[in-house]
Motif scaffolding. Structure first.
Motif, PDB file in Angstrom:
ATOM      1  N   PRO A 139       0.234   3.374  -5.304  1.00  0.00           N
ATOM      2  CA  PRO A 139      -1.267   3.824  -5.181  1.00  0.00           C
ATOM      3  C   PRO A 139      -1.609   5.395  -4.879  1.00  0.00           C
ATOM      4  O   PRO A 139      -0.540   5.992  -4.455  1.00  0.00           O
ATOM      5  CB  PRO A 139      -1.716   3.085  -3.758  1.00  0.00           C
ATOM      6  CG  PRO A 139      -0.652   2.139  -3.982  1.00  0.00           C
ATOM      7  CD  PRO A 139       0.595   2.680  -4.293  1.00  0.00           C
ATOM      8  N   ALA A 140      -2.462   5.781  -5.494  1.00  0.00           N
ATOM      9  CA  ALA A 140      -3.007   7.219  -5.334  1.00  0.00           C
ATOM     10  C   ALA A 140      -3.536   7.555  -3.980  1.00  0.00           C
ATOM     11  O   ALA A 140      -3.150   8.622  -3.344  1.00  0.00           O
ATOM     12  CB  ALA A 140      -3.907   7.620  -6.191  1.00  0.00           C
ATOM     13  N   LEU A 141      -4.067   6.507  -3.228  1.00  0.00           N
ATOM     14  CA  LEU A 141      -4.919   6.520  -2.219  1.00  0.00           C
ATOM     15  C   LEU A 141      -4.670   5.147  -1.486  1.00  0.00           C
ATOM     16  O   LEU A 141      -4.759   4.096  -2.032  1.00  0.00           O
ATOM     17  CB  LEU A 141      -6.025   6.983  -2.226  1.00  0.00           C
ATOM     18  CG  LEU A 141      -6.921   6.780  -1.000  1.00  0.00           C
ATOM     19  CD1 LEU A 141      -6.554   7.801   0.108  1.00  0.00           C
ATOM     20  CD2 LEU A 141      -8.488   7.004  -1.103  1.00  0.00           C
ATOM     21  N   SER A 142      -4.152   4.877  -0.137  1.00  0.00           N
ATOM     22  CA  SER A 142      -4.263   3.813   0.470  1.00  0.00           C
ATOM     23  C   SER A 142      -4.824   4.051   1.862  1.00  0.00           C
ATOM     24  O   SER A 142      -4.747   5.114   2.599  1.00  0.00           O
ATOM     25  CB  SER A 142      -2.721   3.258   0.751  1.00  0.00           C
ATOM     26  OG  SER A 142      -1.981   2.888  -0.326  1.00  0.00           O
ATOM     27  N   ILE A 143      -5.747   2.994   2.380  1.00  0.00           N
ATOM     28  CA  ILE A 143      -6.532   3.160   3.489  1.00  0.00           C
ATOM     29  C   ILE A 143      -5.882   1.863   4.109  1.00  0.00           C
ATOM     30  O   ILE A 143      -5.893   0.622   4.003  1.00  0.00           O
ATOM     31  CB  ILE A 143      -8.019   2.939   3.473  1.00  0.00           C
ATOM     32  CG1 ILE A 143      -8.453   4.109   2.632  1.00  0.00           C
ATOM     33  CG2 ILE A 143      -8.500   2.859   4.506  1.00  0.00           C
ATOM     34  CD1 ILE A 143     -10.117   3.988   2.384  1.00  0.00           C
ATOM     35  N   VAL A 144      -5.381   2.243   5.361  1.00  0.00           N
ATOM     36  CA  VAL A 144      -4.743   1.154   6.431  1.00  0.00           C
ATOM     37  C   VAL A 144      -5.473   1.315   7.680  1.00  0.00           C
ATOM     38  O   VAL A 144      -5.602   2.148   8.615  1.00  0.00           O
ATOM     39  CB  VAL A 144      -3.480   1.494   6.567  1.00  0.00           C
ATOM     40  CG1 VAL A 144      -2.786   0.345   7.598  1.00  0.00           C
ATOM     41  CG2 VAL A 144      -2.708   1.581   5.408  1.00  0.00           C
ATOM     42  N   ASP A 145      -6.623   0.288   7.820  1.00  0.00           N
ATOM     43  CA  ASP A 145      -7.400   0.101   8.932  1.00  0.00           C
ATOM     44  C   ASP A 145      -7.222  -0.931   9.875  1.00  0.00           C
ATOM     45  O   ASP A 145      -7.566  -2.113   9.428  1.00  0.00           O
ATOM     46  CB  ASP A 145      -8.806   0.308   8.413  1.00  0.00           C
ATOM     47  CG  ASP A 145      -9.981   0.295   9.354  1.00  0.00           C
ATOM     48  OD1 ASP A 145      -9.542  -0.188  10.754  1.00  0.00           O
ATOM     49  OD2 ASP A 145     -11.147   0.389   9.218  1.00  0.00           O
ATOM     50  N   PRO A 146      -6.631  -0.930  10.677  1.00  0.00           N
ATOM     51  CA  PRO A 146      -5.979  -2.192  11.636  1.00  0.00           C
ATOM     52  C   PRO A 146      -7.388  -3.100  11.977  1.00  0.00           C
ATOM     53  O   PRO A 146      -7.201  -4.078  12.394  1.00  0.00           O
ATOM     54  CB  PRO A 146      -5.341  -1.689  12.785  1.00  0.00           C
ATOM     55  CG  PRO A 146      -5.006  -0.157  12.293  1.00  0.00           C
ATOM     56  CD  PRO A 146      -6.097   0.254  11.455  1.00  0.00           C
ATOM     57  N   GLU A 147      -8.594  -2.595  12.145  1.00  0.00           N
ATOM     58  CA  GLU A 147      -9.773  -3.335  12.476  1.00  0.00           C
ATOM     59  C   GLU A 147     -10.015  -4.477  11.470  1.00  0.00           C
ATOM     60  O   GLU A 147     -10.607  -5.277  11.976  1.00  0.00           O
ATOM     61  CB  GLU A 147     -11.022  -2.148  12.675  1.00  0.00           C
ATOM     62  CG  GLU A 147     -11.045  -1.424  13.803  1.00  0.00           C
ATOM     63  CD  GLU A 147     -12.222  -0.463  13.917  1.00  0.00           C
ATOM     64  OE1 GLU A 147     -12.842  -0.508  13.086  1.00  0.00           O
ATOM     65  OE2 GLU A 147     -12.312   0.068  14.916  1.00  0.00           O
ATOM     66  N   LEU A 148      -9.644  -4.147  10.246  1.00  0.00           N
ATOM     67  CA  LEU A 148      -9.819  -5.146   9.484  1.00  0.00           C
ATOM     68  C   LEU A 148      -8.844  -6.367   9.331  1.00  0.00           C
ATOM     69  O   LEU A 148      -9.035  -7.343   8.688  1.00  0.00           O
ATOM     70  CB  LEU A 148      -9.695  -4.448   7.775  1.00  0.00           C
ATOM     71  CG  LEU A 148     -10.330  -3.222   7.311  1.00  0.00           C
ATOM     72  CD1 LEU A 148     -10.062  -2.671   6.039  1.00  0.00           C
ATOM     73  CD2 LEU A 148     -12.004  -3.611   7.593  1.00  0.00           C
ATOM     74  N   GLU A 200       0.915  -1.144   0.016  1.00  0.00           N
ATOM     75  CA  GLU A 200       0.065  -0.115  -0.024  1.00  0.00           C
ATOM     76  C   GLU A 200       0.776   1.285   0.019  1.00  0.00           C
ATOM     77  O   GLU A 200       0.396   2.338  -0.242  1.00  0.00           O
ATOM     78  CB  GLU A 200      -0.836  -0.021   1.374  1.00  0.00           C
ATOM     79  CG  GLU A 200      -0.211   0.296   2.693  1.00  0.00           C
ATOM     80  CD  GLU A 200       0.206  -0.974   3.165  1.00  0.00           C
ATOM     81  OE1 GLU A 200       0.743  -1.014   4.310  1.00  0.00           O
ATOM     82  OE2 GLU A 200       0.306  -2.211   2.698  1.00  0.00           O
ATOM     83  N   ALA A 201       2.220   1.154   0.286  1.00  0.00           N
ATOM     84  CA  ALA A 201       3.086   2.373   0.268  1.00  0.00           C
ATOM     85  C   ALA A 201       4.397   2.086  -0.555  1.00  0.00           C
ATOM     86  O   ALA A 201       5.234   2.821  -0.360  1.00  0.00           O
ATOM     87  CB  ALA A 201       3.481   2.418   1.688  1.00  0.00           C
ATOM     88  N   ASP A 202       4.219   1.279  -1.706  1.00  0.00           N
ATOM     89  CA  ASP A 202       5.244   1.260  -2.583  1.00  0.00           C
ATOM     90  C   ASP A 202       4.605   0.805  -3.805  1.00  0.00           C
ATOM     91  O   ASP A 202       3.571   0.788  -4.107  1.00  0.00           O
ATOM     92  CB  ASP A 202       6.303   0.022  -1.954  1.00  0.00           C
ATOM     93  CG  ASP A 202       5.724  -1.194  -2.230  1.00  0.00           C
ATOM     94  OD1 ASP A 202       5.045  -1.609  -3.413  1.00  0.00           O
ATOM     95  OD2 ASP A 202       5.858  -2.014  -1.175  1.00  0.00           O
ATOM     96  N   PRO A 203       5.460   1.119  -4.974  1.00  0.00           N
ATOM     97  CA  PRO A 203       5.030   1.025  -6.390  1.00  0.00           C
ATOM     98  C   PRO A 203       5.259  -0.459  -6.830  1.00  0.00           C
ATOM     99  O   PRO A 203       4.720  -0.812  -8.072  1.00  0.00           O
ATOM    100  CB  PRO A 203       6.012   1.746  -7.175  1.00  0.00           C
ATOM    101  CG  PRO A 203       7.272   1.595  -6.469  1.00  0.00           C
ATOM    102  CD  PRO A 203       6.928   1.378  -4.936  1.00  0.00           C
ATOM    103  N   TRP A 204       5.710  -1.598  -6.010  1.00  0.00           N
ATOM    104  CA  TRP A 204       6.121  -3.005  -6.389  1.00  0.00           C
ATOM    105  C   TRP A 204       4.743  -3.766  -6.700  1.00  0.00           C
ATOM    106  O   TRP A 204       3.804  -3.583  -5.727  1.00  0.00           O
ATOM    107  CB  TRP A 204       7.015  -3.406  -5.795  1.00  0.00           C
ATOM    108  CG  TRP A 204       8.325  -2.607  -5.330  1.00  0.00           C
ATOM    109  CD1 TRP A 204       8.643  -1.954  -4.325  1.00  0.00           C
ATOM    110  CD2 TRP A 204       9.004  -2.071  -6.343  1.00  0.00           C
ATOM    111  NE1 TRP A 204       9.781  -1.113  -4.490  1.00  0.00           N
ATOM    112  CE2 TRP A 204      10.174  -1.097  -5.656  1.00  0.00           C
ATOM    113  CE3 TRP A 204       8.930  -2.108  -7.664  1.00  0.00           C
ATOM    114  CZ2 TRP A 204      10.917  -0.540  -6.430  1.00  0.00           C
ATOM    115  CZ3 TRP A 204       9.957  -1.425  -8.655  1.00  0.00           C
ATOM    116  CH2 TRP A 204      10.963  -0.403  -7.912  1.00  0.00           C
TER     117      TRP A 204
END
Length: 396
Positions: free
Chosen positions: A177-186, A152-156
């Motif tokens: 990514p243009a936008l990443s959502i990192v929700d630990p609840e998931l 979610e934080a790299d181009p690879w």
């Protein structure tokens, strides 16, 4: 450390428990019709995550089409299939929902949705064509449900060409990514074994970025912090998957590790594992890295960067002050083995996945053929014979 470097990190990251709901109101969605890419297991549907994402997108005025065939070790034919679906439905961005395999696939699908030919035409390494895509990829949104790959934080993006057993990482500035959502609840729903596999993957991304010859100040800082956080919180999350504090700390460590991959690089430890899971796709990436790790990093600790191995050991809570100088670097190996044991992975062995001793030379050759570039940023030169010996040392 090099003080002559390039820093580029264009991804907007929304981080924290409950952040998935921001999908309904954020102004940063890059289009109005999404291809949602998920795995073939059905877990995103069963857990209700897919339904929530579709509903939030609808609230934000975005339509969605779903592609649901991605495998744990994703393959090129599914990239092309997903891209064709995106074109038919005139999707203007691609959303990856799940672990690293689905987000990686979303990136590759975003490339192929707007470019001619086959995906492998654009891959660098192995039998890849090495072409530059003539058109920019569709925008990518990443919603990660594991703390593992940092994708979610790299181009690879890592995809396998099944018929040639080539598992190759590739990317460009267009596949951030243009936008990443990192929700630990998931991540509360991730089973203990998968938690361990993905956490160890993030751990090794950080370790390798800290050792790579292209490391830089920002990657060093983030890598050491991630190493320490994973050492502390991964065993806790494996013991109690509902520990939201542990999940949140691991999620941040994973995102840090992804940023490290953008600013520094993985090294040949990853090349060696890609060969293992290309030949044996049932091997989870984090499991393969773990099984190779003690032998691989022992080999490096004997030959290079003693001060960096000491710093990693101390970040993991291992005291080195009373040790003789020659022994201090191996405190990292001690800490690594403790982490493997505490994460429940001590029983993992290559032979348990059907890897045969006689195929180890072929794995070594494959690692150079497909991911040879990572050998160029490894801090000690490695020959084919030496890599085969590391496989031998790891084999059981």
């Amino acid at each position: 450390m090099s003080l002559n470097f390039s820093y580029y990190m264009p991804t907007r990251i929304l981080f924290g428990p409950g952040k998935l709901a921001d999908l309904a109101t954020t102004e940063h969605l890059p289009g109005k019709k999404a291809l949602i890419v998920i795995g073939a297991s059905g877990s995103m549907q069963k857990l209700g995550y897919l339904g929530r994402v579709v509903d939030y997108l609808r609230q934000n005025g975005v339509e969605a089409v779903v592609y649901d065939r991605i495998l744990p070790n994703p393959v090129a034919e599914h990239v092309e299939e997903g891209a064709a679906l995106a074109r038919r439905n005139q999707c203007d961005f691609v959303l990856g929902l799940g672990g690293g395999s689905t987000i990686d696939s979303a990136k590759s699908i975003a490339v192929m949705a707007v470019n001619p030919g086959l995906y492998w035409d654009y891959v660098h390494g192995g039998s890849g064509g090495g072409k530059t895509p003539p058109h920019r990829a569709l925008p990518i949104v990443a919603i990660t449900t594991t703390a593992g790959t940092g994708t979610e934080a790299d181009p690879w993006t890592v995809i396998t060409k099944s018929d040639t057993q080539e598992k190759i990482g590739w990317g460009s500035k267009d596949t951030f990514p243009a936008l990443s959502i990192v929700d630990p609840e998931l991540m509360l729903s991730v089973p203990p074994r998968t938690t361990a596999y993905t956490g160890m993957d993030a751990f090794f991304h950080s370790v390798e970025a800290y050792l790579a010859t292209v490391r830089q100040p920002a990657s060093d800082h983030l890598a050491l912090e991630a190493i320490g956080l994973i050492a502390r919180y991964l065993p806790a999350a494996v013991r109690d998957g509902n520990d939201l504090e542990a999940r949140t700390q691991l999620a941040w460590a994973n995102t840090e590790a992804g940023i490290c991959e953008s600013l520094s690089s993985c090294i040949s430890h990853h090349s060696m594992e890609h060969a293992v899971s290309a030949f044996h796709p049932e091997v989870a990436h984090g499991a393969g890295l773990t099984m190779l790790s003690v032998a691989y990093f022992t080999y490096l600790a004997e030959r290079c960067l003693p001060e960096r191995f000491v710093a990693m050991a101390e970040a993991m809570g291992e005291s080195t002050a009373a040790l003789p100088e020659a022994v201090k670097p191996f405190a990292f190996i001690t800490a690594l083995q403790k982490l493997i044991d505490a994460s429940g992975l001590a029983d993992e062995k290559l032979s348990g996945y059907g890897v045969r001793r006689e195929e180890l030379p072929a794995l070594a050759e494959n690692s150079f053929h497909t991911m040879g570039g990572l050998y160029q940023v490894t801090p000690v030169p490695l020959s084919l014979a030496e890599v085969t010996q590391i496989y031998e040392n790891a084999y059981r």
